[in-house]
Design a protein around this motif. Structure first.
Motif, short mmCIF file in Angstrom:
data_model
loop_
_atom_site.label_atom_id
_atom_site.label_comp_id
_atom_site.label_asym_id
_atom_site.label_seq_id
_atom_site.Cartn_x
_atom_site.Cartn_y
_atom_site.Cartn_z
N VAL A 59 -4.16 -1.41 6.21
CA VAL A 59 -4.07 -1.39 4.75
C VAL A 59 -3.89 -2.80 4.21
O VAL A 59 -3.53 -3.73 4.94
N ILE B 187 -7.31 12.44 -8.35
CA ILE B 187 -7.44 11.24 -7.53
C ILE B 187 -6.15 10.43 -7.49
O ILE B 187 -5.69 10.01 -6.43
N VAL B 188 -5.55 10.23 -8.67
CA VAL B 188 -4.39 9.34 -8.73
C VAL B 188 -3.15 9.99 -8.12
O VAL B 188 -2.53 9.45 -7.20
N ARG C 186 -11.05 -1.10 -5.17
CA ARG C 186 -12.35 -0.55 -5.49
C ARG C 186 -12.88 -1.13 -6.81
O ARG C 186 -14.02 -1.53 -6.90
N LEU D 243 -13.66 7.44 -4.94
CA LEU D 243 -14.29 6.66 -6.01
C LEU D 243 -15.68 6.24 -5.57
O LEU D 243 -15.87 5.87 -4.40
N TRP E 278 0.86 -1.19 0.00
CA TRP E 278 0.00 0.00 0.00
C TRP E 278 0.90 1.24 0.00
O TRP E 278 0.67 2.17 -0.79
N GLU F 270 -5.52 1.15 -3.71
CA GLU F 270 -6.91 1.49 -3.37
C GLU F 270 -7.82 1.51 -4.60
O GLU F 270 -8.98 1.12 -4.52
N ILE F 271 -7.30 1.95 -5.73
CA ILE F 271 -8.12 1.91 -6.95
C ILE F 271 -8.35 0.46 -7.35
O ILE F 271 -9.45 0.09 -7.75
N TRP G 21 -16.17 -3.27 -7.70
CA TRP G 21 -17.17 -2.89 -8.73
C TRP G 21 -17.54 -4.11 -9.57
O TRP G 21 -18.70 -4.35 -9.88
N VAL H 185 -1.46 10.73 2.44
CA VAL H 185 -2.85 10.24 2.47
C VAL H 185 -3.00 9.17 3.54
O VAL H 185 -2.08 8.40 3.79
N ALA H 186 -4.16 9.17 4.15
CA ALA H 186 -4.48 8.13 5.14
C ALA H 186 -5.08 6.93 4.42
O ALA H 186 -5.64 7.07 3.32
N PRO H 187 -4.98 5.76 5.01
CA PRO H 187 -5.61 4.58 4.42
C PRO H 187 -7.09 4.84 4.12
O PRO H 187 -7.81 5.36 4.97
N GLY H 188 -7.49 4.51 2.93
CA GLY H 188 -8.90 4.66 2.55
C GLY H 188 -9.24 5.98 1.90
O GLY H 188 -10.32 6.14 1.32
N GLU H 189 -8.31 6.93 1.96
CA GLU H 189 -8.62 8.28 1.48
C GLU H 189 -8.80 8.31 -0.05
O GLU H 189 -9.67 9.03 -0.56
N ILE H 190 -7.97 7.58 -0.77
CA ILE H 190 -8.10 7.56 -2.23
C ILE H 190 -9.37 6.80 -2.62
O ILE H 190 -10.17 7.27 -3.44
N ALA H 191 -9.56 5.65 -2.00
CA ALA H 191 -10.75 4.84 -2.33
C ALA H 191 -12.03 5.64 -2.10
O ALA H 191 -13.00 5.51 -2.85
N ALA H 192 -12.01 6.49 -1.08
CA ALA H 192 -13.21 7.26 -0.75
C ALA H 192 -13.58 8.25 -1.86
O ALA H 192 -14.71 8.74 -1.90
N PRO I 19 -0.27 4.24 -2.60
CA PRO I 19 -1.62 3.99 -2.09
C PRO I 19 -2.68 3.97 -3.19
O PRO I 19 -3.60 3.14 -3.15
N ALA I 20 -2.56 4.85 -4.18
CA ALA I 20 -3.58 4.90 -5.23
C ALA I 20 -3.62 3.59 -6.02
O ALA I 20 -4.69 3.12 -6.43
N GLY J 233 -2.18 10.10 -4.53
CA GLY J 233 -1.92 8.81 -3.89
C GLY J 233 -0.74 8.07 -4.48
O GLY J 233 -0.61 6.86 -4.32
#
Lengths: 467, 467
Positions: free
Chosen positions: A333, B72-73, A126, B51, A114, A122-123, A130, B42-49, A118-119, B76
């Motif tokens: 994470v 977004i990208v 997600r 989307l 992570w 996390e992407i 989906w 960024v904190a964990p989950g921040e990027i996913a949030a 992170p992106a 992160g």
């Protein structure tokens, strides 16, 4: 330092200029690929002979490199992106996917942890969530709800191998049908498991729960420990669909891991009416499909889901000191290196994200349905042709048929199609019976291309008739 | 067909326009990456949030997708391509490599068989042969002379796993040093082998042939069958170099497979003066390195060579009917699916070919030598600094040191460097001793960036002194 300040790097302005040229080259390729012979006319060694025996000592101009795309590469390309591509399964692609590959390469991140982008993680989490909804898979496959989750692997072969490694804890024998993709037996053998390829039902070529049950009992009698069964939704041979629900019963009776290989046909599950073919999926342990086959996403992009991620993480997690970091230690994470055999990973989620956004769910459904409709129409034409016979029912967008005069006539027909240059099919076999696979799924295949294929088929069978 | 003629595809003209925009975005990124904080905040989950929870139903404009690269990208992204990237090992890249990824994605071929794109296979065989000469490896590693040969794998982890699968025929125990990359023990375990991590020599942290010999004899006494030993040229911890020649003696005595993991330092072998570190390589069974680490080639691009391809092919070859074809049956061609666990393969040789041509052998030597010179210079500064001590000798372009005040001071120094935003290092451990790894190898790292790192180090140690 004793070194000159000379730089051999391409600077951003050069990148911009050359990049535009490569983009234009691809746009031109997209425009002309339908006119190129699908398979190249080269003898073994012919392409290699155009390359020097040694790497160049001095840098070459980018113009020379780009020119060789036309002069060396293109003459040796089999055009998987031709709309006349009916061979194997598709490895289709799309503009957004190609551009996402470019962007991912430009970012050049390595998403093993992570923390290392992170992106990238996390992407990915997600978009694979989906897809759970898009394919009608159970919510426990999601990272959001768990206890399962999915991630991108390189290929269904990798996914299936990994599943066999994880299932190895349960025993030493792996089961699949004799129509399962070669990668199932191969993955099992690489994982060190013994493999039983089970005889399938007549006509449908599907895994028979009764045959599986008997095989498991025989192995138990011999003192062996059954470990895992793989069901296929859409085999490579004829697109056979194994009865997931009935196989799940046997798996449950004997504590077998139940893996589903929907490498190709998984994409069809974007259509609610196709999900009858995965009835029982809420009871399986793992499920894999390839967006890089039939969902407009460049190879490589396989998704592998786990009903429960615990056995996977138990098998693969370990943390050397150089990979320790605060985010991972916090447990907050997901580190995707723990979800795969390799350590490093590209930012492959970007292309999946761009494809899903560019098409929208509606666009994906539309084009997958279009391919299935084309195959349905072709299957009806085969039905009505006196010289042709189906060897198995039309499956999703795959039509499998033979010439009624036998193997030689079937092979001659396949050869005639492939000799046209505009269409390419795969000649295969079921036991001793030769047959032709027509797999519809290249991004730009339309009725025009299927009609052209059909004209070739009718022409070739008419010419062959007097013999 | 009952379907509308609506199309959701990006057409060639749109591709051209959007493609130019993505190229420009990357060129801009190249220009500004050195100014961006290396790690994201960024904190964990921040990027996913950012989307949505579900895939969009309707298609989105490409402009929105491109905008999200920034919105977004990028927030992160951990910038592996920052010239201040000294963490882990590099995953460096270059303009020609990025553009080759684009071209390969545009061609969209799947090179599992020679016949499925002859250029994909033939260019790969040729460029991995080029690399044999560039790295000073033995001629029997080439396809041209044999009996060995190389191919591109996804990662060194994959390569090492595969080697362990092939070596499994020889026995059930795998050996490596306790400094070997985690992927060695992991690959061995996934292959089903027992693993011995052997104590290394003091200071150099290298595999000790005497220790290996004793471990093998102990296992033989217990009735176990030693199978394989992996030597490292450049461990991940401190860049230790195992004595290939002496380990080859032990391997020969006991019939062990001898694999060399030069994942990172293999690139240094473009310099003849570095090849002393691989003395004995003509006696090993397999050798792997990652152009995607330090040779300006995007991840993924690992090369794995075999001294003899026969045991590999014996382990992996099998041909289902749908993969049969005249070229393969003739025996005149190489089908690279037989050289790897997955079936499918991208056209990764294209980027290697473009990189080798764009830099020329001279350019590669120049820039690798430049990184080693920068590391040599940094190591000398560490030597002369009273608050710092090497934990191992400088190795190629890796410098490993600690604060003399102990672990807390070392970790504080690493944290101070990483908090600057302009430089990123990895804090690691050797047993209980914390240390800092400075790995030099990002494409655009120059003396300017190493000086800035050094200023941070001297500043932080000066401030810490009064405590």
């Amino acid at each position: 330092m004793g070194l000159s300040d000379e730089s051999f790097h391409m600077d951003p302005d050069e990148f911009r200029r050359h990049g535009h040229a490569v983009v234009d080259w691809i746009a031109d390729y997209m425009e002309r690929v339908g006119e190129l012979p699908v398979t190249p006319d080269v003898a073994p060694g012919e392409i290699a002979a155009r390359l020097p025996a040694q790497a160049p000592e001095e840098p070459e101009d980018f113009a020379a490199i780009l020119r060789d795309l036309d002069e060396i590469v293109l003459p040796g390309i089999t055009h998987w992106q031709s709309p006349g591509w009916f061979a194997y399964f598709p490895a289709n692609t799309s503009g957004p996917s190609i551009l996402a590959e470019l962007a991912a390469a430009g970012l050049g991140v390595q998403g093993m942890l992570w923390a290392t982008s992170p992106a990238c993680t996390e992407i990915e989490l997600r978009v694979v969530d989906w897809l759970v909804e898009l394919l009608g898979l159970p919510r426990h496959f999601t990272h959001a709800d768990g206890p399962g989750g999915g991630s991108i692997q390189m290929s269904a072969s990798d996914a299936t191998h990994l599943v066999h490694v994880v299932a190895r804890g349960r025993g030493d024998v792996a089961y699949c049908s004799d129509q399962a993709h070669a990668s199932v037996a191969r993955g099992a053998r690489i994982a060190g498991l013994e493999v039983r390829k089970l005889a399938t039902t007549p006509h449908a070529y599907a895994l028979d729960p009764g045959v599986l049950r008997r095989a498991v009992l025989e192995d138990l009698d011999r003192g062996l420990r059954p470990a895992i069964v793989t069901s296929a939704i859409g085999t490579t041979g004829t697109g056979a669909v194994d009865p997931i629900d009935a196989i799940a019963d046997v798996a449950q009776e004997h504590g077998l891991w139940h893996h589903v290989d929907a490498a190709w046909a998984g994409s069809a599950m974007v259509l609610a009416e196709q999900r009858v073919h995965q009835r029982g999926v809420e009871r399986v342990d793992s499920y894999t499909f390839n967006p890089h086959k039939w969902l407009f996403t460049n190879f490589d992009c396989n998704v592998l889901w786990w009903a429960d991620r615990a056995p996977l993480l138990d098998t693969l997690s370990d943390t050397p000191p150089y990979l320790r970091n605060a985010a991972s230690d916090s447990g907050a994470v997901t580190d995707l290196r723990d979800w795969q055999v390799p350590l490093g990973r590209r930012f492959r989620a970007l292309k999946l994200w761009w494809v899903l956004r560019s098409y929208g769910a509606r666009g994906l459904r539309h084009h997958v349905a279009e391919h299935i409709a084309l195959a349905t129409d072709l299957a009806a034409r085969v039905d009505g042709h006196p010289a042709l016979a189906h060897v198995a029912p039309r499956s999703f967008a795959l039509v499998s048929f033979r010439h009624v005069d036998g193997n030689a006539a079937t092979d001659a027909l396949a050869a005639a199609i492939n000799a046209t240059g505009h269409s390419q099919v795969t000649a295969s076999a079921l036991g001793d019976t030769r047959f032709i696979r027509v797999s519809i799924g290249q991004t730009h295949t339309t009725a025009v291309h299927v009609d052209r294929l059909w004209d070739t088929i009718t022409g070739a069978t008419a010419r062959a008739a007097p013999r």
